[in-house]
Design an enzyme around this catalytic site. Structure first.
Site, PDB file in Angstrom:
ATOM      1  N   GLN A 170       0.800  -1.221   0.000  1.00 55.16           N
ATOM      2  CA  GLN A 170       0.000   0.000   0.000  1.00 55.16           C
ATOM      3  C   GLN A 170       0.836   1.275   0.000  1.00 55.16           C
ATOM      4  O   GLN A 170       0.329   2.336  -0.369  1.00 55.16           O
ATOM      5  CB  GLN A 170      -0.947  -0.007   1.195  1.00 55.16           C
ATOM      6  CG  GLN A 170      -2.018  -1.084   1.098  1.00 55.16           C
ATOM      7  CD  GLN A 170      -2.983  -1.042   2.263  1.00 55.16           C
ATOM      8  OE1 GLN A 170      -2.777  -1.690   3.273  1.00 55.16           O
ATOM      9  NE2 GLN A 170      -4.042  -0.266   2.129  1.00 55.16           N
ATOM     10  N   HIS A 216      -2.074  -5.146 -12.844  1.00 56.82           N
ATOM     11  CA  HIS A 216      -1.517  -5.004 -14.186  1.00 56.82           C
ATOM     12  C   HIS A 216      -2.317  -5.770 -15.235  1.00 56.82           C
ATOM     13  O   HIS A 216      -2.404  -5.346 -16.397  1.00 56.82           O
ATOM     14  CB  HIS A 216      -0.057  -5.470 -14.207  1.00 56.82           C
ATOM     15  CG  HIS A 216       0.844  -4.627 -13.371  1.00 56.82           C
ATOM     16  ND1 HIS A 216       2.068  -5.073 -12.911  1.00 56.82           N
ATOM     17  CD2 HIS A 216       0.715  -3.364 -12.895  1.00 56.82           C
ATOM     18  CE1 HIS A 216       2.641  -4.115 -12.191  1.00 56.82           C
ATOM     19  NE2 HIS A 216       1.832  -3.076 -12.178  1.00 56.82           N
ATOM     20  N   ASP A 245       2.102   0.674  -8.044  1.00 55.66           N
ATOM     21  CA  ASP A 245       3.438   0.724  -8.641  1.00 55.66           C
ATOM     22  C   ASP A 245       4.319   1.777  -7.969  1.00 55.66           C
ATOM     23  O   ASP A 245       5.528   1.566  -7.803  1.00 55.66           O
ATOM     24  CB  ASP A 245       3.347   1.030 -10.136  1.00 55.66           C
ATOM     25  CG  ASP A 245       2.812  -0.139 -10.949  1.00 55.66           C
ATOM     26  OD1 ASP A 245       2.432  -1.168 -10.341  1.00 55.66           O
ATOM     27  OD2 ASP A 245       2.750  -0.029 -12.185  1.00 55.66           O
ATOM     28  N   ARG A 277       3.937   0.114  13.044  1.00 59.73           N
ATOM     29  CA  ARG A 277       3.692  -1.217  12.506  1.00 59.73           C
ATOM     30  C   ARG A 277       3.698  -1.151  10.984  1.00 59.73           C
ATOM     31  O   ARG A 277       2.973  -0.353  10.382  1.00 59.73           O
ATOM     32  CB  ARG A 277       2.338  -1.735  13.003  1.00 59.73           C
ATOM     33  CG  ARG A 277       1.979  -3.080  12.412  1.00 59.73           C
ATOM     34  CD  ARG A 277       0.543  -3.478  12.706  1.00 59.73           C
ATOM     35  NE  ARG A 277       0.212  -4.650  11.901  1.00 59.73           N
ATOM     36  CZ  ARG A 277      -0.943  -4.855  11.300  1.00 59.73           C
ATOM     37  NH1 ARG A 277      -1.917  -3.963  11.418  1.00 59.73           N
ATOM     38  NH2 ARG A 277      -1.152  -5.940  10.583  1.00 59.73           N
ATOM     39  N   HIS A 316       1.033  -9.245   4.821  1.00 57.57           N
ATOM     40  CA  HIS A 316      -0.125  -8.352   4.697  1.00 57.57           C
ATOM     41  C   HIS A 316      -0.616  -8.404   3.253  1.00 57.57           C
ATOM     42  O   HIS A 316      -0.528  -7.430   2.506  1.00 57.57           O
ATOM     43  CB  HIS A 316       0.244  -6.926   5.122  1.00 57.57           C
ATOM     44  CG  HIS A 316      -0.935  -6.066   5.441  1.00 57.57           C
ATOM     45  ND1 HIS A 316      -1.033  -5.324   6.596  1.00 57.57           N
ATOM     46  CD2 HIS A 316      -2.087  -5.829   4.750  1.00 57.57           C
ATOM     47  CE1 HIS A 316      -2.182  -4.657   6.611  1.00 57.57           C
ATOM     48  NE2 HIS A 316      -2.833  -4.941   5.497  1.00 57.57           N
ATOM     49  N   ASN A 359      -1.752 -10.735   8.799  1.00 56.28           N
ATOM     50  CA  ASN A 359      -2.728  -9.670   8.964  1.00 56.28           C
ATOM     51  C   ASN A 359      -4.056 -10.114   8.369  1.00 56.28           C
ATOM     52  O   ASN A 359      -4.146 -10.433   7.192  1.00 56.28           O
ATOM     53  CB  ASN A 359      -2.262  -8.388   8.261  1.00 56.28           C
ATOM     54  CG  ASN A 359      -3.301  -7.283   8.365  1.00 56.28           C
ATOM     55  OD1 ASN A 359      -3.415  -6.633   9.396  1.00 56.28           O
ATOM     56  ND2 ASN A 359      -4.079  -7.077   7.305  1.00 56.28           N
ATOM     57  N   GLU A 360      -5.089 -10.174   9.202  1.00 48.52           N
ATOM     58  CA  GLU A 360      -6.464 -10.400   8.788  1.00 48.52           C
ATOM     59  C   GLU A 360      -6.653 -11.667   7.940  1.00 48.52           C
ATOM     60  O   GLU A 360      -6.896 -11.606   6.733  1.00 48.52           O
ATOM     61  CB  GLU A 360      -7.010  -9.174   8.051  1.00 48.52           C
ATOM     62  CG  GLU A 360      -7.054  -7.933   8.932  1.00 48.52           C
ATOM     63  CD  GLU A 360      -7.728  -6.742   8.256  1.00 48.52           C
ATOM     64  OE1 GLU A 360      -7.965  -6.804   7.031  1.00 48.52           O
ATOM     65  OE2 GLU A 360      -8.010  -5.756   8.956  1.00 48.52           O
ATOM     66  N   ASN A 410      -7.586  -5.867  14.632  1.00 46.49           N
ATOM     67  CA  ASN A 410      -7.927  -4.779  13.717  1.00 46.49           C
ATOM     68  C   ASN A 410      -9.419  -4.542  13.850  1.00 46.49           C
ATOM     69  O   ASN A 410     -10.220  -5.447  13.571  1.00 46.49           O
ATOM     70  CB  ASN A 410      -7.589  -5.136  12.266  1.00 46.49           C
ATOM     71  CG  ASN A 410      -6.104  -5.114  11.988  1.00 46.49           C
ATOM     72  OD1 ASN A 410      -5.297  -4.819  12.861  1.00 46.49           O
ATOM     73  ND2 ASN A 410      -5.729  -5.442  10.759  1.00 46.49           N
ATOM     74  N   TYR A 439     -12.705  -1.831  13.088  1.00 47.84           N
ATOM     75  CA  TYR A 439     -13.202  -0.652  12.391  1.00 47.84           C
ATOM     76  C   TYR A 439     -14.685  -0.396  12.630  1.00 47.84           C
ATOM     77  O   TYR A 439     -15.088   0.731  12.857  1.00 47.84           O
ATOM     78  CB  TYR A 439     -12.970  -0.795  10.875  1.00 47.84           C
ATOM     79  CG  TYR A 439     -11.529  -0.698  10.466  1.00 47.84           C
ATOM     80  CD1 TYR A 439     -10.956   0.532  10.150  1.00 47.84           C
ATOM     81  CD2 TYR A 439     -10.717  -1.828  10.407  1.00 47.84           C
ATOM     82  CE1 TYR A 439      -9.618   0.636   9.776  1.00 47.84           C
ATOM     83  CE2 TYR A 439      -9.380  -1.738  10.039  1.00 47.84           C
ATOM     84  CZ  TYR A 439      -8.841  -0.502   9.726  1.00 47.84           C
ATOM     85  OH  TYR A 439      -7.517  -0.404   9.369  1.00 47.84           O
ATOM     86  N   GLU A 471      -4.890  -2.112  14.226  1.00 49.08           N
ATOM     87  CA  GLU A 471      -5.445  -1.149  13.269  1.00 49.08           C
ATOM     88  C   GLU A 471      -6.766  -0.629  13.814  1.00 49.08           C
ATOM     89  O   GLU A 471      -7.558  -1.391  14.392  1.00 49.08           O
ATOM     90  CB  GLU A 471      -5.721  -1.769  11.887  1.00 49.08           C
ATOM     91  CG  GLU A 471      -4.501  -2.091  11.060  1.00 49.08           C
ATOM     92  CD  GLU A 471      -4.861  -2.661   9.690  1.00 49.08           C
ATOM     93  OE1 GLU A 471      -5.972  -2.359   9.181  1.00 49.08           O
ATOM     94  OE2 GLU A 471      -4.042  -3.406   9.144  1.00 49.08           O
TER      95      GLU A 471
END
Length: 507
Positions: free
Chosen positions: A41, A61, A74, A99, A144, A188-189, A331, A333, A401
């Site tokens: 990311q 891509h 990219d 992190r 991740h 992660n997740e 995490n 939200y 998170e």
């Protein structure tokens, strides 16, 4: 009924922050504040210095139309070249920890340990050392979501050999960076990896093997986690002295009403959404959750399968996985209300959500973000932390998170409100004896938000993706978070005089 109570007090719960009477409460001595990001990311440099293709390079891509704005990672925030600015932002915020994740294909271009890419190792060493220079604790996520494409072509997490591949990769990371990194997160997740990537098309690699591929992935991933944990615990922890755990996305799933049926439905939903990954590690009995396993077995039989689509753990596997974490990374939200009979949608057969067979409801007065799935519910983080504390006999918890999405712009009062409410919930949980030790805000800066591209922003810092410099500018939330970190308390009356941010003298 319980729904009426929730709806009646939602506005009061969300609007009470300005009048909150507990402003003198402080986070305990040693509580760690930080932020979080992920390699694909933010890093960019997708094919530089020996890095090979990962599954997100491949999908963006080859199928750019699946991304909301047809963008890719990219370059993204270009942290590969601008990591010193990243650390400068950490210093501006006064963070205790940061992190981030490693790119498996940047360190091991073939996916295997036959070739270690020194340029990738140098990048992470420089990043870590820059943090250490300013007393910022690096926390590493090994995975991740960015599997090397070469391993995906061998089956990825549907191939049981991924257990060995992941352990080999983890050992390389521990050997290279473990002298300075004391918090390791294996995955992660997992649900997002397995359900969204293998059981649906919401994330790479978009296998869409609903109700089969996601369950194969779940078992292989959990065992891979345990292998990486035991490798650290047995061979590295004695000399390095760190911790190893896992991060699971935990949505607050509460019953729509106070009926027994809705409570049972909420529990079934919990078992499927995050229990598949948490129960084998943190529960007393080990293995996949009992009621959900029985539900899948019964449905599989009725659908003509010769055995359950959800693979079983052997007794030896249960014992090996159980207890394989020094902490539970959460995490968190958002929230949903769960019904046994109402608000049911149509789901593929077979699929995890058909197996669950419950309905979901979101009250209209819960504030909404720029993300269609993200709502601010009252006491959301508090509910999750206290639930996990009670369910798993008081494990060490990290919030790895927690965040809120907006569009572009620096005045992000909704994010400020969200963070203040969440952190009040964390304080409430601490008051009740929850062993919460760390809190990582998502995210340090705007980044590539997976299938949503750059249409949603989670950053404390806004990134100008049109600028070659990828200029980072603090939002109001950055100043508010800095104030919370510096004072170890939440002042709901604090308003930044300007959006100028500096590094505190002596930091």
């Amino acid at each position: 009924m319980r729904l009426a109570v929730i709806l009646g007090f939602t506005a009061l719960a969300l609007g009470s922050n300005a009048l909150y009477t507990k402003q003198s409460r402080k986070f305990p001595e040693g509580f760690v504040f930080g932020t979080a990001t992920a390699s694909y990311q933010i890093e960019g440099a997708w094919n530089e210095d020996g890095k090979s293709e990962n599954i997100w390079d491949h999908i963006t891509h080859n199928k750019p139309h699946v991304i909301a704005d047809q963008s890719n990672g990219d370059i993204t925030a270009d942290s590969y070249h601008k990591y010193k600015r990243d650390v400068e932002m950490m210093r501006e915020l006064g963070l205790d920890a940061y992190r981030f994740s490693l790119s498996w294909s940047r360190i091991l271009p073939s996916g295997f340990t036959n070739e270690i890419n020194q340029a990738g190792v140098d990048f992470y060493n420089n990043y870590i050392n820059e943090m250490i220079k300013y007393n910022i604790q690096p926390m590493i996520s090994l995975y991740h979501w960015d599997l090397p494409q070469k391993l995906q072509e061998l089956g990825g997490f549907a191939n049981p050999l991924v257990v060995e591949w992941f352990e080999d990769y983890a050992r390389v990371a521990y050997e290279l960076f473990g002298d300075r990194v004391k918090d390791w997160i294996t995955f992660n997740e997992p649900k997002e990896v397995c359900y969204h990537g293998y059981g649906a098309t919401n994330l790479a690699p978009q296998l869409n093997s609903a109700g089969v591929g996601d369950y194969l992935c779940a078992k292989n991933l959990v065992i891979a986690h345990a292998k990486a944990y035991h490798a650290y615990n047995n061979d590295f922890k004695p000399s390095q002295g760190g911790r190893c755990g896992i991060t699971i996305a935990v949505t607050s799933l509460e019953p729509l009403t106070d009926s027994d049926e809705d409570e049972a439905a909420a529990e079934m939903h919990r078992q499927a959404e995050w229990g598949l990954y948490a129960e084998p590690i943190f529960s007393e009995q080990g293995g996949f959750p009992k009621e959900f396993s029985e539900r899948v077995a019964a449905k599989s039989k009725a659908q003509g399968y010769p055995r359950s689509r959800l693979p079983e753990f052997t007794e030896e596997e249960k014992a090996y996985v159980k207890g394989s974490a020094d902490f539970f990374g959460i995490n968190h939200y958002t929230s949903r209300l769960i019904s046994a009979n109402e608000y049911k949608g149509e789901h593929p057969v077979p699929s995890m959500y058909d197996d669950i067979d419950t309905g979901e409801f979101v009250p209209a007065d819960w504030p909404t973000s720029a993300s269609t799935w993200l709502f601010q519910a009252p006491n959301s983080l508090y509910n999750v932390l206290t639930h996990m504390h009670k369910r798993y006999s008081g494990p060490v918890l990290y919030v790895t998170e927690n965040g809120w999405s907006t569009g572009e712009g620096l005045q992000d009062d909704e994010r400020v409100q969200y963070y203040r409410a969440a952190l009040e919930g964390a304080l409430d949980a601490l008051d009740e004896g929850v062993r919460l030790e760390k809190y990582m805000a998502w995210s340090l800066m705007d980044n590539f938000e997976w299938m949503r591209g750059y249409t949603e922003r989670f950053g404390l810092y806004e990134v100008d993706f049109t600028s070659p410099e990828r200029t980072r500018t603090p939002r109001k939330s950055a100043l508010v978070y800095k104030h919370i970190v510096a004072n170890r308390m939440i002042d709901h009356n604090y308003e930044p005089a300007s959006l100028d941010i500096t590094i505190d003298e002596g930091y």
